[in-house]
Design a protein around this motif. Structure first.
Motif, short mmCIF file in Angstrom:
data_model
loop_
_atom_site.label_atom_id
_atom_site.label_comp_id
_atom_site.label_asym_id
_atom_site.label_seq_id
_atom_site.Cartn_x
_atom_site.Cartn_y
_atom_site.Cartn_z
N LEU A 1 0.81 -1.25 -0.12
CA LEU A 1 -0.19 -0.03 0.14
C LEU A 1 0.70 1.24 0.11
CD1 LEU A 1 -2.64 -1.40 2.44
CD2 LEU A 1 -2.85 -0.96 0.04
N LEU A 2 2.18 1.03 0.34
CA LEU A 2 3.14 2.39 0.32
C LEU A 2 4.26 1.60 -0.66
CD1 LEU A 2 3.30 3.82 3.89
CD2 LEU A 2 2.16 4.71 1.93
N THR A 3 4.86 2.56 -1.30
CA THR A 3 6.15 2.17 -2.00
C THR A 3 7.07 2.23 -1.09
OG1 THR A 3 5.30 3.82 -3.47
CG2 THR A 3 5.99 1.97 -4.47
N ALA A 4 8.09 1.41 -1.22
CA ALA A 4 9.43 1.44 -0.20
C ALA A 4 10.23 2.38 -0.85
CB ALA A 4 9.91 0.10 -0.03
N GLU A 5 10.99 3.01 -0.12
CA GLU A 5 11.78 4.08 -0.88
C GLU A 5 13.17 3.48 -1.48
OE1 GLU A 5 11.47 7.38 -0.52
OE2 GLU A 5 13.16 8.22 -1.16
N THR A 6 13.58 2.51 -0.56
CA THR A 6 14.89 1.48 -1.33
C THR A 6 14.35 0.07 -0.73
OG1 THR A 6 15.97 2.04 0.82
CG2 THR A 6 16.56 3.36 -1.03
N GLY A 7 15.27 -0.71 -1.36
CA GLY A 7 15.08 -1.94 -0.84
C GLY A 7 14.03 -2.88 -1.75
N ARG A 8 13.87 -4.05 -1.42
CA ARG A 8 13.06 -5.19 -2.31
C ARG A 8 12.36 -6.05 -1.36
NH1 ARG A 8 15.67 -8.60 -6.36
NH2 ARG A 8 17.16 -9.11 -4.71
N LEU A 9 11.13 -6.54 -1.98
CA LEU A 9 10.47 -7.32 -1.19
C LEU A 9 10.20 -8.52 -2.10
CD1 LEU A 9 8.92 -7.35 1.74
CD2 LEU A 9 7.00 -6.47 0.43
N LYS A 10 10.66 -9.58 -1.64
CA LYS A 10 10.00 -10.83 -2.77
C LYS A 10 9.60 -11.92 -2.39
CE LYS A 10 14.85 -12.34 -3.73
NZ LYS A 10 15.80 -12.33 -4.53
N LEU A 11 9.15 -12.68 -2.81
CA LEU A 11 8.40 -14.19 -2.15
C LEU A 11 9.23 -15.19 -3.23
CD1 LEU A 11 6.29 -14.99 -0.54
CD2 LEU A 11 4.83 -15.16 -2.17
N GLU A 12 9.83 -16.23 -2.49
CA GLU A 12 10.30 -17.21 -3.30
C GLU A 12 9.18 -18.44 -3.16
OE1 GLU A 12 13.98 -17.84 -1.31
OE2 GLU A 12 14.99 -16.17 -2.46
N GLY A 13 9.23 -19.10 -4.11
CA GLY A 13 8.37 -20.42 -4.10
C GLY A 13 6.92 -20.00 -4.32
N GLY A 14 6.56 -18.85 -4.74
CA GLY A 14 5.47 -18.61 -4.99
C GLY A 14 5.12 -18.81 -6.51
N PRO A 15 3.91 -18.81 -6.80
CA PRO A 15 3.36 -18.80 -8.32
C PRO A 15 4.30 -17.98 -9.34
CG PRO A 15 1.64 -17.67 -7.11
CD PRO A 15 2.62 -17.90 -6.17
N PRO A 16 4.44 -18.14 -10.60
CA PRO A 16 5.43 -17.42 -11.35
C PRO A 16 4.86 -15.91 -11.88
CG PRO A 16 4.74 -19.31 -12.46
CD PRO A 16 4.31 -19.49 -10.95
N GLU A 17 3.45 -16.05 -11.72
CA GLU A 17 2.77 -14.97 -12.53
C GLU A 17 2.69 -13.74 -11.36
OE1 GLU A 17 1.29 -17.91 -12.33
OE2 GLU A 17 -0.56 -17.46 -11.20
N LEU A 18 3.22 -14.15 -10.18
CA LEU A 18 2.98 -12.96 -9.06
C LEU A 18 3.67 -11.65 -9.33
CD1 LEU A 18 1.99 -13.37 -6.13
CD2 LEU A 18 4.23 -13.40 -5.33
N GLN A 19 2.91 -10.61 -8.88
CA GLN A 19 3.47 -9.45 -9.35
C GLN A 19 3.98 -8.75 -7.90
OE1 GLN A 19 2.85 -7.12 -12.10
NE2 GLN A 19 1.96 -8.83 -13.20
N HIS A 20 3.52 -8.86 -6.82
CA HIS A 20 3.84 -8.45 -5.52
C HIS A 20 3.30 -9.45 -4.54
CE1 HIS A 20 4.12 -5.82 -2.03
NE2 HIS A 20 4.87 -4.97 -2.71
N PRO A 21 4.13 -9.67 -3.34
CA PRO A 21 3.75 -10.52 -2.47
C PRO A 21 2.30 -10.30 -1.68
CG PRO A 21 5.81 -10.05 -1.98
CD PRO A 21 5.39 -9.15 -3.15
N SER A 22 1.84 -9.14 -1.94
CA SER A 22 0.68 -8.35 -1.14
C SER A 22 -0.72 -9.42 -1.90
CB SER A 22 0.20 -6.75 -1.81
OG SER A 22 0.03 -6.89 -3.16
N GLU A 23 -0.51 -9.87 -3.02
CA GLU A 23 -1.47 -10.65 -3.92
C GLU A 23 -1.90 -11.93 -3.05
OE1 GLU A 23 -0.34 -11.06 -7.88
OE2 GLU A 23 -0.33 -8.89 -8.35
N LEU A 24 -1.02 -12.30 -2.29
CA LEU A 24 -1.17 -13.60 -1.48
C LEU A 24 -1.34 -13.23 0.01
CD1 LEU A 24 1.59 -15.90 -3.23
CD2 LEU A 24 -1.00 -15.79 -3.46
N SER A 25 -1.44 -12.06 0.25
CA SER A 25 -1.53 -11.46 1.59
C SER A 25 -2.94 -11.15 2.23
CB SER A 25 -0.76 -10.42 1.84
OG SER A 25 0.78 -10.70 1.71
N HIS A 26 -3.25 -11.47 3.32
CA HIS A 26 -4.47 -10.74 4.17
C HIS A 26 -3.81 -9.43 4.92
CE1 HIS A 26 -8.09 -12.70 3.67
NE2 HIS A 26 -7.65 -13.88 4.02
#
Lengths: 219, 216
Positions: B51-76
């Protein structure tokens, strides 16, 4: 998505929803015109289509500012922003539900108010048809204003001011199509087609711009 | 599944809220974000939720579906606000979210009745949400986590307005989710009584050099 459509419809019908407010406002505006203008039947039937269109335009602007603000206040907007479903689709469905709850009743109420204005059947039919084609455009344009003003606590008037200039072409072509239908030499179809084009155009641009505004308004 | 954050920092207006926060969470692990008011817990969670963009840094999900854009799609995301409509009944609210959110791969959401029972409030789903007390509303907002399956739960002060019984009940739900291989990130003041927990202590703006790491 269908779930969202029906939820928004339900919300607008339940207490506090805006569905009836727009129609009541529309009726109030149009019903006072004959008292103000006086009992000149020819004059009334001449200005009738324009008055109906202006009333419908103002009435459909009325509840627009709550379109996203209500979702933001209770946190639903956050969840909508997070989903895999494109935000544009979510915005489009919300606009469709908003139109079905507030725009469609205006179209249905128009014939009754047309009688107030001493309009004949042809004029009433033409007004209904143009309102049916044109009012969705107002909702789609309004969605952009509502998205821009989503974080402003009293953005209602601001939304109307932002949206009104963009909605003027809808008004112009809507009214000119009705007059083309009742006055013989002018052809009815071209202005109606342009009105339909405006609606289709904003059905694409509106959700796109509103989604972009919502993305940047999140805090 | 593994949630990785590398060197996250976020800004609100001109101010840097936190800087260089990194963590890695495997399936079945929970991260407790603690710290005083204003130390950036909520901001961190909103960054994780996309919901906010990080100023720096990265967020990623390993072992998720390949078409995933952002981990938020798999989050509550359970924020301060409950995301429920006061005018609709509890059942209408929950069934809307169940249908709107849908299930992520690898799990299935609960039925509305079962979810209401799991949060200890069966039999009141026919009431408008606005009629419930603050604690009941919060519990029903938790039921929302159950009706649609998401592997990652991001919880911001989940147990505010809850009594002690609800605290334990909620800890049970979170533990069950972790045992199924879920990931939980929670900002909280109370210890939730969870099993495999990492703790991230936010020190506020004074500690610009970042979060302090230790295993609780």
């Amino acid at each position: 998505m269908i779930a969202l459509f029906f939820r928004d419809l339900k919300l607008s019908i339940r207490a506090g929803g805006g569905a009836m407010i727009g129609v009541l406002f529309f009726m109030t505006v149009v019903a006072v015109i004959p008292f103000g203008v006086g009992p000149d039947l020819n004059l009334l039937s001449r200005i009738g289509p324009a008055i109906l269109w202006i009333g419908a335009l103002l009435a459909s602007l009325l509840g627009l500012d709550r379109l996203f603000q209500a979702e933001r206040e209770d946190g639903s907007l956050d969840l909508m922003l997070m989903q895999e479903t494109p935000l544009i689709a979510t915005v489009f469905v919300k606009c469709a539900a908003h139109w079905a709850a507030t725009g469609l009743p205006l179209v249905i109420a128009a014939p009754l108010l047309g009688l107030f204005m001493n309009m004949d059947e042809l004029a009433i039919g033409a007004t209904m048809l143009t309102l049916l084609v044109g009012t969705p455009a107002i909702t789609f344009i309004g969605a952009v204003g509502a998205a821009v003003a989503v974080s402003l606590p009293r953005g209602g008037l601001l939304v109307s001011i932002l949206v009104l200039p963009l909605a003027i072409p809808v008004l112009i072509f809507g009214v000119s199509a009705v007059y083309a239908a009742i006055e013989d030499p002018a052809p009815f179809l071209p202005p109606l087609m342009i009105l339909a084009a405006i609606t289709l155009f904003f059905a694409v641009i509106g959700p796109l711009a509103a989604a972009a505004a919502l993305r940047h308004a999140s805090d | 599944m593994r949630l990785l954050a590398e060197g996250l920092s976020a800004r609100r207006g001109e101010d840097l809220i936190f800087n260089d926060i990194s963590f890695a969470l495997d399936a079945g692990e929970a991260l407790l974000v603690t710290g005083p008011n204003g130390s950036g817990k909520s901001t961190l969670l909103r960054v994780l939720a996309g919901l906010l963009t990080a100023e720096t840094g990265r967020l990623k999900l390993e072992g998720g579906p390949p078409e995933l854009q952002h981990p938020s799609e798999l989050s509550h995301y359970l924020g301060h606000r409950n995301a429920m409509k006061r005018e609709l009944t509890v059942a209408e609210n929950l069934s809307f979210w169940k249908r709107f959110l849908g299930d992520s791969f690898g799990g299935a959401g609960w039925e509305i009745g079962a979810a209401a029972e799991a949060v200890g409030l069966p039999g009141i789903t026919h009431l408008p949400f606005g009629y419930l007390s603050a604690g009941q509303q919060r519990r029903m907002a938790m039921a929302k986590l159950l009706v649609a399956y998401r592997p990652i739960w991001i919880l911001d002060e989940p147990t505010a307005a809850l009594d002690a019984a609800a605290d334990t009940l909620f800890a049970g739900l979170v533990n069950a989710h972790l045992q199924q291989g879920g990931i939980v990130v929670a900002a909280t003041h109370q210890p939730l009584g969870l099993g495999r927990v990492k703790e991230l202590r936010m020190t506020g703006f004074a500690g610009v050099d970042g979060g302090l790491w230790h295993d609780a």
